[in-house]
Design a protein around this motif. Structure first.
Motif, PDB file in Angstrom:
ATOM      1  N   ARG A 246       0.839  -1.190   0.000  1.00  0.00           N
ATOM      2  CA  ARG A 246       0.000   0.000   0.000  1.00  0.00           C
ATOM      3  C   ARG A 246       0.880   1.248   0.000  1.00  0.00           C
ATOM      4  O   ARG A 246       0.681   2.181  -0.773  1.00  0.00           O
ATOM      5  N   SER A 247       1.887   1.230   0.868  1.00  0.00           N
ATOM      6  CA  SER A 247       2.742   2.402   1.007  1.00  0.00           C
ATOM      7  C   SER A 247       3.490   2.704  -0.295  1.00  0.00           C
ATOM      8  O   SER A 247       3.621   3.868  -0.684  1.00  0.00           O
ATOM      9  N   ILE A 248       3.968   1.655  -0.975  1.00  0.00           N
ATOM     10  CA  ILE A 248       4.691   1.880  -2.237  1.00  0.00           C
ATOM     11  C   ILE A 248       3.730   2.385  -3.318  1.00  0.00           C
ATOM     12  O   ILE A 248       4.021   3.341  -4.029  1.00  0.00           O
ATOM     13  N   MET A 249       2.544   1.751  -3.415  1.00  0.00           N
ATOM     14  CA  MET A 249       1.594   2.188  -4.448  1.00  0.00           C
ATOM     15  C   MET A 249       1.125   3.623  -4.199  1.00  0.00           C
ATOM     16  O   MET A 249       0.915   4.386  -5.127  1.00  0.00           O
ATOM     17  N   GLU A 250       0.982   3.973  -2.916  1.00  0.00           N
ATOM     18  CA  GLU A 250       0.546   5.335  -2.594  1.00  0.00           C
ATOM     19  C   GLU A 250       1.678   6.342  -2.735  1.00  0.00           C
ATOM     20  O   GLU A 250       1.474   7.452  -3.208  1.00  0.00           O
ATOM     21  N   GLY A 251       2.876   5.957  -2.298  1.00  0.00           N
ATOM     22  CA  GLY A 251       3.970   6.925  -2.191  1.00  0.00           C
ATOM     23  C   GLY A 251       4.889   6.990  -3.385  1.00  0.00           C
ATOM     24  O   GLY A 251       5.597   7.978  -3.573  1.00  0.00           O
ATOM     25  N   ASP A 252       4.925   5.918  -4.200  1.00  0.00           N
ATOM     26  CA  ASP A 252       5.843   5.900  -5.330  1.00  0.00           C
ATOM     27  C   ASP A 252       5.310   5.008  -6.450  1.00  0.00           C
ATOM     28  O   ASP A 252       5.931   4.014  -6.831  1.00  0.00           O
ATOM     29  N   PRO A 253       4.141   5.352  -6.986  1.00  0.00           N
ATOM     30  CA  PRO A 253       3.509   4.454  -7.963  1.00  0.00           C
ATOM     31  C   PRO A 253       4.343   4.237  -9.224  1.00  0.00           C
ATOM     32  O   PRO A 253       4.307   3.167  -9.815  1.00  0.00           O
ATOM     33  N   HIS A 254       5.140   5.244  -9.613  1.00  0.00           N
ATOM     34  CA  HIS A 254       5.918   5.101 -10.850  1.00  0.00           C
ATOM     35  C   HIS A 254       6.968   4.003 -10.756  1.00  0.00           C
ATOM     36  O   HIS A 254       7.342   3.414 -11.766  1.00  0.00           O
ATOM     37  N   SER A 255       7.467   3.725  -9.545  1.00  0.00           N
ATOM     38  CA  SER A 255       8.495   2.687  -9.430  1.00  0.00           C
ATOM     39  C   SER A 255       7.923   1.328  -9.832  1.00  0.00           C
ATOM     40  O   SER A 255       8.621   0.506 -10.423  1.00  0.00           O
ATOM     41  N   VAL A 256       6.645   1.095  -9.501  1.00  0.00           N
ATOM     42  CA  VAL A 256       5.985  -0.161  -9.876  1.00  0.00           C
ATOM     43  C   VAL A 256       5.761  -0.189 -11.388  1.00  0.00           C
ATOM     44  O   VAL A 256       6.025  -1.187 -12.056  1.00  0.00           O
ATOM     45  N   ILE A 257       5.296   0.940 -11.914  1.00  0.00           N
ATOM     46  CA  ILE A 257       5.008   1.027 -13.350  1.00  0.00           C
ATOM     47  C   ILE A 257       6.289   0.824 -14.164  1.00  0.00           C
ATOM     48  O   ILE A 257       6.322   0.047 -15.109  1.00  0.00           O
ATOM     49  N   GLU A 258       7.374   1.494 -13.738  1.00  0.00           N
ATOM     50  CA  GLU A 258       8.638   1.359 -14.476  1.00  0.00           C
ATOM     51  C   GLU A 258       9.135  -0.093 -14.440  1.00  0.00           C
ATOM     52  O   GLU A 258       9.552  -0.643 -15.465  1.00  0.00           O
ATOM     53  N   GLY A 259       9.053  -0.711 -13.273  1.00  0.00           N
ATOM     54  CA  GLY A 259       9.452  -2.117 -13.152  1.00  0.00           C
ATOM     55  C   GLY A 259       8.670  -2.996 -14.099  1.00  0.00           C
ATOM     56  O   GLY A 259       9.222  -3.868 -14.782  1.00  0.00           O
ATOM     57  N   MET A 260       7.366  -2.736 -14.177  1.00  0.00           N
ATOM     58  CA  MET A 260       6.514  -3.555 -15.047  1.00  0.00           C
ATOM     59  C   MET A 260       6.842  -3.363 -16.532  1.00  0.00           C
ATOM     60  O   MET A 260       6.810  -4.310 -17.306  1.00  0.00           O
ATOM     61  N   ILE A 261       7.145  -2.114 -16.914  1.00  0.00           N
ATOM     62  CA  ILE A 261       7.457  -1.882 -18.338  1.00  0.00           C
ATOM     63  C   ILE A 261       8.751  -2.615 -18.702  1.00  0.00           C
ATOM     64  O   ILE A 261       8.842  -3.256 -19.746  1.00  0.00           O
ATOM     65  N   ILE A 262       9.753  -2.540 -17.815  1.00  0.00           N
ATOM     66  CA  ILE A 262      11.016  -3.240 -18.072  1.00  0.00           C
ATOM     67  C   ILE A 262      10.752  -4.746 -18.178  1.00  0.00           C
ATOM     68  O   ILE A 262      11.244  -5.421 -19.095  1.00  0.00           O
ATOM     69  N   GLY A 263       9.943  -5.254 -17.247  1.00  0.00           N
ATOM     70  CA  GLY A 263       9.602  -6.678 -17.253  1.00  0.00           C
ATOM     71  C   GLY A 263       8.889  -7.069 -18.539  1.00  0.00           C
ATOM     72  O   GLY A 263       9.199  -8.097 -19.152  1.00  0.00           O
ATOM     73  N   ALA A 264       7.954  -6.237 -18.951  1.00  0.00           N
ATOM     74  CA  ALA A 264       7.172  -6.528 -20.151  1.00  0.00           C
ATOM     75  C   ALA A 264       8.078  -6.585 -21.379  1.00  0.00           C
ATOM     76  O   ALA A 264       7.942  -7.466 -22.231  1.00  0.00           O
ATOM     77  N   TYR A 265       9.033  -5.663 -21.433  1.00  0.00           N
ATOM     78  CA  TYR A 265       9.968  -5.632 -22.557  1.00  0.00           C
ATOM     79  C   TYR A 265      10.815  -6.908 -22.588  1.00  0.00           C
ATOM     80  O   TYR A 265      11.011  -7.524 -23.630  1.00  0.00           O
ATOM     81  N   ALA A 266      11.273  -7.316 -21.388  1.00  0.00           N
ATOM     82  CA  ALA A 266      12.126  -8.500 -21.305  1.00  0.00           C
ATOM     83  C   ALA A 266      11.354  -9.770 -21.653  1.00  0.00           C
ATOM     84  O   ALA A 266      11.884 -10.693 -22.263  1.00  0.00           O
TER      85      ALA A 266
END
Lengths: 637, 158
Positions: A246-266
């Motif tokens: 919850r804290s990460i999604m609320e406080g730093d949502p872009h870090s999750v999004i960036e991780g997912m885009i990198i993962g998706a590319y890989a």
């Protein structure tokens, strides 16, 4: 907003963000995560806004997520040009005028900060950026630096690197701290296999509970047959007592999004889903805003950052089902069905969402990815201990002084978390155990306080990492009641698909209820153990397979408490209502009458200024007398 | 109770908004619940007809997930957090007090339709345990003692 398609444009956005992170005028930042708001941060923000407008002060007012120091919230930070960032805890609207008065005057005579930050470690960029220019002024010398205070000393912030520092709604501030630079690096300089190799090298294990190596999972999904693949973020943080996601999604949502885009590319995925708990409205709001911003800036959608790669993310809200934290159940829920798990021998990396290859990781796992790409897998693997690399965020809650979120290297002794970071147990009570892993986990007793906190050691001790809930318990926590609590939780959360879990857990619940009610019989413990084995062996998914853990681990380490309940009909911790009674110590009672006034059943009587008495026949054992007595005169036996 | 025709029209409008895709069923039910505070039978039947999903499957989904209610809820939803941190800090005492003061069991609505009492599986505010959420507002470090006053205040707000 213009789309970013080159490194220069990305750096430019970062410069803009840096200006707002290191402003040239006074900036006041309020920690506005859910826990902050619930402690009154919104009222502090309102008061600041009103006062700043009223006095026409040239100050910037901003919001941020949570630093994890929940025990001193609401937290307000003040940045003045070339001076350390100062953090003020337990702020109230009443203290606002005093705070504003001392800003700019160069003193802290009215309200003292809890700590100061002279420079910011920007971990994703391997860079230190200074707030303070020159020497620290005389009056701030006694204020400790953030990294020196016991709560932070042993922490390393990777997954929560930006929480409580940036405005979660500002993509530029995220970029200023190295955000989306890893994505650019991955898309323009790395092949899919190189990325996967880096994640494998890092040793990153899934932070959602299972601890499966993330890189290996990515590799399998990449190799799976199929043109259409998905990446999924599990934000259905269901373990009661855990709230780091919850804290990460609320406080730093872009870090999750960036991780997912990198993962998706890989992996070769075109579409992603974030499945968030319905109970987290602020997380949904901040993620929605972040996805919108990322899309309009060219990090999501077609031709990401000017490359050939296209990918997009949708948010899906859960509807309140613990079992949906299980990957196959989550995917069923994403398909709009009831969230029932299926057999695991069909791997989701091959046949997942809509029967297509799907790679699921949890919020914290995804948030680690950009830093691994920027700093290298080798760097990450050197944090922690072998086979358990990196950090893990724990929610340190329950009967501990410093309650909050802590991110520590894996392999840290449990003692360091409870005592050094957590500051020990309140009220000089005795430390009894730590519960980890939620309803699938178990209890670590006080005798094992030196245990290394990592995936394997916790497993060997009969518990598990789970998503990182760490509930500290003292002598006033009844371990039988705790086991009953978890089993009751699982009875209502069992999806009902397979019999051992649906019926077996229910029967265990009946037995535990009987024990807590003083109706336990000889042989109950053995019966519980036998049933636990059957349920473990016969259940389809991890929810059922691990359901007996809380019972087994409490029997293993606290068997004498079970015996006391069954044989002596006694609850040593004073919790199980059927087995306890409240009494008034006549020597300590001053006859203040507070308890008699508050007692909802009217069972306390006595003359003013004379010792009172409890009528045991009428007492409903709500404990309000004990809560309200200022003289410690009420005892429970 | 709302008139069936308007409920049906609203349900159809919500289905349309989501493009009628079968995987949107949970989102559609969430939107309907946001509109009416619960899932009216007429709305569920309309969704089924519109999306060509059997009523039995809609019923399965609506009863599987905890956050859906098939009964009308009161004006304020009281959610007592039953997370582990709240449990060890005595949340069960708060639940008992609320049951007594409101005269309802968990899952029921008061006769005046002001409050519905429910239990929720962890609100993720473990640092503020025990917590109770009323009408979306989180009440931290709650004691039994504060409950009557808080309930009075919500009643006054109307």
């Amino acid at each position: 907003m213009k789309k970013i398609s080159s490194i220069d444009e990305l750096k430019k956005a970062g410069e803009k963000g840096a200006k707002s992170l290191f402003p040239s005028s006074v900036k006041i930042i309020v920690g506005m995560a859910t826990s902050g708001i619930a402690s009154g941060a919104d009222k502090v923000y309102e008061a600041l806004d009103k006062e700043i407008k009223k006095k026409k002060l040239p100050y910037i007012l901003a919001k941020t997520g949570s630093m994890g120091m929940d025990f001193i919230e609401p937290l307000v930070d003040v940045i003045e040009k070339d001076k350390p960032r100062l953090s003020f805890g337990k702020m109230t609207p009443e203290k606002v005028p005093q705070l504003l008065e001392q800003i700019g005057k160069g003193n802290i005579d009215k309200i003292k900060p809890i700590y100061r930050t002279d420079a910011e470690d920007i971990i994703a960029k391997c860079e230190k950026k200074h707030y303070l220019k020159g020497n620290v002024s005389e009056y701030l010398k006694d204020i400790p630096q953030m990294e020196a205070i016991p709560f932070y000393k042993k922490q390393i912030k990777i997954a929560t690197r930006n929480c409580g520092v940036i405005d979660p709604e500002s993509i530029d501030e995220y970029i200023a701290r190295g955000g989306y630079l890893s994505l650019h690096k991955a898309l323009t300089t790395m092949s899919a296999n190189e990325i996967i190799d880096e994640i494998i090298k890092s040793g990153l294990r899934g932070r959602g509970g299972g601890g499966f190596p993330a890189g290996v999972k990515w590799q399998s999904c990449r190799s799976a047959h199929g043109d259409i693949k998905y990446v999924i973020c599990n934000g259905d943080e269901g373990d009661p007592g855990a709230y780091m996601d919850r804290s990460i999604m609320e406080g730093d949502p872009h870090s999750v999004i960036e991780g997912m885009i990198i993962g998706a590319y890989a992996i070769g995925a075109q579409e992603g889903f974030i499945y968030v708990r319905n109970e987290y409205p602020l997380a949904v709001a901040n993620l929605t805003k972040a996805i919108g911003d990322a899309r309009s800036r060219g990090m999501l959608g077609k031709n990401i950052l000017g490359t050939n790669f296209s990918f997009d993310i949708k948010i899906s809200k859960g509807a309140g089902a613990f079992v949906c934290g299980e990957s196959t159940a989550l995917m069923a829920s994403l398909e709009g069905k009831a969230g029932e798990p299926r057999a695991k021998y069909i791997h989701t990396v091959e046949h997942g969402l809509w029967d297509r290859p799907s790679n699921l990781n949890n919020v914290e796992t995804w948030a680690n990815v950009p830093v691994i790409i920027s700093r290298s897998g080798k760097w990450f693997s050197e944090i922690g201990i072998p086979n358990n690399s990196g950090t893990k965020v724990f929610s340190l809650v329950g009967k501990v002084n410093n309650i909050g979120l802590v991110e520590v290297p894996l392999g840290i002794p449990l003692k360091d978390i409870v005592y050094d970071i957590g500051g020990g147990i309140p009220g000089n009570r005795k430390f009894k155990a730590v519960q980890t892993g939620g309803p699938s986990g178990g209890c670590i007793p006080a005798s094992m306080i030196d245990l290394s906190v990592d995936f394997d050691s916790l497993w060997d001790a009969g518990s598990m990492m789970g998503s990182g809930g760490m509930i500290v318990m003292d002598e006033k926590t009844c371990m039988v009641d705790l086991a009953r609590y978890f089993i009751e939780f699982l009875v209502s959360e069992s999806c009902g698909k397979c019999t051992p879990c649906r019926e077996g857990v229910r029967r265990m619940n009946d037995i535990l209820h009987d024990i807590c009610a003083g109706k336990g019989r000889e042989g109950d413990i053995e019966l519980l153990e036998a049933m636990a084995k059957g349920i473990k062996d016969g259940s389809l998914c991890a929810l059922g397979g691990s359901a007996p853990n809380p019972v087994l681990s409490t029997i293993k380490y606290f068997r004498e408490e079970y015996d006391a309940h069954i044989r002596q009909k006694r609850c040593p911790a004073g919790v199980c209502r059927a087995l306890i009674k409240y009494e008034i110590n006549a020597k300590k009672c001053t006859g203040c009458t507070v308890c008699a006034k508050k007692c909802p059943s009217g069972c306390i009587s006595g003359e003013k200024k004379k010792a009172h008495k409890i009528d045991q026949k009428k007492c409903i054992k709500c404990g309000i007398c004990m809560e309200s007595c200022k003289f410690d005169a009420i005892t429970v036996k | 109770m709302k008139k069936a025709t308007t409920v049906e029209a609203k349900a159809k409008e919500i289905v349309k908004k989501h493009g009628g895709d079968k995987s949107s069923l949970i989102c559609i039910l969430q939107d309907i619940q946001n509109e009416y505070n619960y899932l009216p039978k007429e709305a569920l039947l309309a969704v089924g007809a519109q999306m060509q999903i059997p009523a039995s499957r809609i019923y399965e989904v609506a009863t599987f997930y905890n956050s859906f209610s098939l009964r009308p809820r009161g004006q304020y939803l009281i959610e007592v957090c039953a997370g582990t941190a709240c449990h060890v800090q005595g949340a069960f005492n708060l639940m008992d007090r609320l049951k007594r003061d409101l005269g309802v069991e968990c899952g029921e609505t008061t006769k005046d339709n002001v409050f519905t009492l429910e239990e929720v599986r962890c609100l993720g505010c473990c640092s503020l345990a025990p917590v109770v959420r009323i009408g979306g507002n989180i009440h931290p470090y709650l004691t039994q003692d504060e409950i009557p006053k808080i309930l009075r205040n919500y009643r006054k707000q109307g």
